[in-house]
Each structure stands twice: as C-alpha cells, then as structure tokens.
Design an enzyme around this catalytic site. Structure first.
Site, PDB file in Angstrom:
ATOM      1  N   GLY A  44       0.778  -1.239   0.000  1.00  0.00           N
ATOM      2  CA  GLY A  44       0.000   0.000   0.000  1.00  0.00           C
ATOM      3  C   GLY A  44       0.803   1.279   0.000  1.00  0.00           C
ATOM      4  CD  GLU A  99       2.033   0.669   7.272  1.00  0.00           C
ATOM      5  OE1 GLU A  99       1.553   0.773   6.121  1.00  0.00           O
ATOM      6  OE2 GLU A  99       1.807  -0.304   7.990  1.00  0.00           O
ATOM      7  CG  ASP A 100      -1.072   1.499   3.517  1.00  0.00           C
ATOM      8  OD1 ASP A 100      -0.777   1.273   4.710  1.00  0.00           O
ATOM      9  OD2 ASP A 100      -1.670   0.663   2.808  1.00  0.00           O
ATOM     10  CG  ASP A 103      -7.498   0.499  11.067  1.00  0.00           C
ATOM     11  OD1 ASP A 103      -8.209   1.317  11.658  1.00  0.00           O
ATOM     12  OD2 ASP A 103      -7.936  -0.591  10.662  1.00  0.00           O
ATOM     13  CG  PHE A 152     -11.866  -0.362   4.145  1.00  0.00           C
ATOM     14  CD1 PHE A 152     -11.214  -0.975   5.207  1.00  0.00           C
ATOM     15  CD2 PHE A 152     -11.368  -0.542   2.854  1.00  0.00           C
ATOM     16  CE1 PHE A 152     -10.086  -1.771   4.998  1.00  0.00           C
ATOM     17  CE2 PHE A 152     -10.245  -1.340   2.639  1.00  0.00           C
ATOM     18  CZ  PHE A 152      -9.605  -1.950   3.710  1.00  0.00           C
ATOM     19  CG  ASP A 159      -5.467  -3.558  -1.007  1.00  0.00           C
ATOM     20  OD1 ASP A 159      -4.892  -3.050  -0.016  1.00  0.00           O
ATOM     21  OD2 ASP A 159      -5.760  -4.764  -1.072  1.00  0.00           O
TER      22      ASP A 159
HETATM   23  P1  IMP Z   1      -3.308  -1.675  11.641  1.00  0.00           P
HETATM   24  O1  IMP Z   1      -2.321  -2.730  12.039  1.00  0.00           O
HETATM   25  O2  IMP Z   1      -4.685  -1.974  12.146  1.00  0.00           O
HETATM   26  O3  IMP Z   1      -2.869  -0.280  11.997  1.00  0.00           O
HETATM   27  O4  IMP Z   1      -3.492  -1.795  10.098  1.00  0.00           O
HETATM   28  C1  IMP Z   1      -2.568  -1.359   9.260  1.00  0.00           C
HETATM   29  C2  IMP Z   1      -2.708  -1.939   7.867  1.00  0.00           C
HETATM   30  O5  IMP Z   1      -4.041  -2.363   7.558  1.00  0.00           O
HETATM   31  C3  IMP Z   1      -2.381  -0.846   6.903  1.00  0.00           C
HETATM   32  O6  IMP Z   1      -1.019  -0.839   6.614  1.00  0.00           O
HETATM   33  C4  IMP Z   1      -3.237  -1.218   5.714  1.00  0.00           C
HETATM   34  O7  IMP Z   1      -2.516  -2.094   4.880  1.00  0.00           O
HETATM   35  C5  IMP Z   1      -4.429  -1.919   6.285  1.00  0.00           C
HETATM   36  N1  IMP Z   1      -5.564  -0.990   6.415  1.00  0.00           N
HETATM   37  C6  IMP Z   1      -6.085  -0.462   7.540  1.00  0.00           C
HETATM   38  N2  IMP Z   1      -7.105   0.357   7.286  1.00  0.00           N
HETATM   39  C7  IMP Z   1      -7.245   0.358   5.950  1.00  0.00           C
HETATM   40  C8  IMP Z   1      -8.148   1.060   5.060  1.00  0.00           C
HETATM   41  O8  IMP Z   1      -9.050   1.838   5.445  1.00  0.00           O
HETATM   42  N3  IMP Z   1      -7.957   0.817   3.742  1.00  0.00           N
HETATM   43  C9  IMP Z   1      -7.000  -0.010   3.262  1.00  0.00           C
HETATM   44  N4  IMP Z   1      -6.142  -0.668   4.059  1.00  0.00           N
HETATM   45  C10 IMP Z   1      -6.269  -0.490   5.394  1.00  0.00           C
HETATM   46 MG    MG Z   2      -0.191  -1.567   4.862  1.00  0.00          MG
END
Ligand code: IMP
Ligand code: MG
Length: 175
Positions: A44, A99-100, A103, A152, A159
């Site tokens: 991403g 990072e993209d 979350d 989302f 993606d």
């Molecule tokens: P976390 O570990 O919950 O912070 O999630 C991080 C990863 O989940 C990111 O690097 C994304 O690849 C994916 N992710 C979380 N939220 C989204 C979203 O809204 N759209 C797309 N990918 C997401």
């Molecule tokens: Mg990611």
C-alpha cells in the site's frame, strides 16, 4: 461489475502530492547532513513512498518489507506476519518506516519494535493516513499526511482485496 461502491473523493492527487513535498522538506531539514533509509511497507505504501522520496534532498536509500495482518477482510486480526524482510542492514542508520495507513496501530507498533531490535541510529514513521478513532495500540507518527475517519479507505496505493490501488486520489467504500 465491481461489488464495491466508492464514495466521494476525500483527498485529490494534488493535495496528496503537495503534502508529500511538505513532508519531504521537513525530513530533509530534520536529517540535514545525514543519510536516511525509507522502508516502504508493501504494497500500500508504494505510491506514497515514491512521492515523498522524489522531494527529499538528502543521501537517501529505499528498502521494502511486506507484512500482513489483514487478509482480504476489512478488520485487523492483530497478528503480524513478515512476508518479505529487509534486504539491507539498518544498523546505525536513520530509518523512516513509510506506511499507507495506521488503523489500530498493531502493524506499526510491531514494526517499530522489530526495527529497534536491529540497532538503527533512529527510527521514525511517515504515514500517508491515520484513523485515530480506531487506535488500539499507541504509536507515534512523526510525519503524517492526513487524518481520516472510521471508514474503509482505498486509492493512491490503498486497496480492498487488491483493487483500487491505481486510483489517483483517496476515497472510501460506501455500503
Ligand atoms: P493496523 O495494524 O490496524 O494499523 O493496520 C494497518 C494496515 O491495515 C495498513 O497498513 C493497511 O494495509 C491496512 N488498512 C487499515 N485500514 C485500511 C483502510 O481503510 N484501507 C485499506 N487498508 C487499510
Ligand atoms: Mg499496509
């Protein structure tokens, strides 16, 4: 026909590119006289990394890691698996994790610890987006593009089930 419906544009290509330049200028100032390695988290962060990279005025290298915590669903599993590791050494180097989106913070918190164990000089984080309302694990984002709500997000590298990475803007899925 796609099973997904997209909402309105949240950030345009121009807004994202301008933000990338601002962040790259801050990075160039913060690390003046030093070298940095940007570590992009596949897949991403690829488009965002290339945007920031091009406006960094330093001795800069790039490397990539691939991790998964999601599968193809829209909820985090809380488990981080390394699918592709760094190719170069980061010992005694200035590392910026790119990072993209942050979350829950589970992925990033894991990565920061993983990197710190490799004795870098510094570790900082640059993320295109964050969703503060969903944070479960505290993580510091040193260079942030934009905040988004609890939606989302797709486009500009992000993606859902590998779709929509090619959109030149950021939007969200609608029910
Ligand atoms: P976390 O570990 O919950 O912070 O999630 C991080 C990863 O989940 C990111 O690097 C994304 O690849 C994916 N992710 C979380 N939220 C989204 C979203 O809204 N759209 C797309 N990918 C997401
Ligand atoms: Mg990611």
């Amino acid at each position: 026909m796609s099973e997904y419906k997209l909402g309105k544009i949240i950030f345009t290509k121009e807004e994202i590119e301008n933000r990338a330049i601002e962040i790259a200028e801050r990075i160039s100032e913060d690390y003046k006289g030093e070298s940095v390695i940007l570590v992009g988290i596949l897949r991403g962060a690829v488009i965002w990394l290339t945007q920031v990279l091009q406006s960094i005025d330093l001795d800069v290298e790039i490397d990539f890691m691939a991790v998964s915590s999601y599968g193809d669903a829209t909820k985090t599993s809380g488990v981080v698996k390394i699918n592709k590791d760094l190719e170069g050494s980061i010992e005694d180097r200035n590392v910026i994790i790119v990072e993209d989106i942050v979350d829950t913070g589970v992925t990033l918190a894991y990565l920061v610890e993983y990197f710190k164990a490799k004795n870098p000089k510094t570790v900082r984080v640059c993320s295109l987006l964050e969703k503060p309302s969903r944070r479960l694990v505290p993580v510091k984002i040193d260079y942030l593009g934009f905040e988004v709500g609890d939606e989302f997000i797709v486009g500009y590298g992000l993606d859902i089930a590998q779709k929509f990475r090619n959109l030149p803007y950021i939007t969200s899925l609608v029910e």
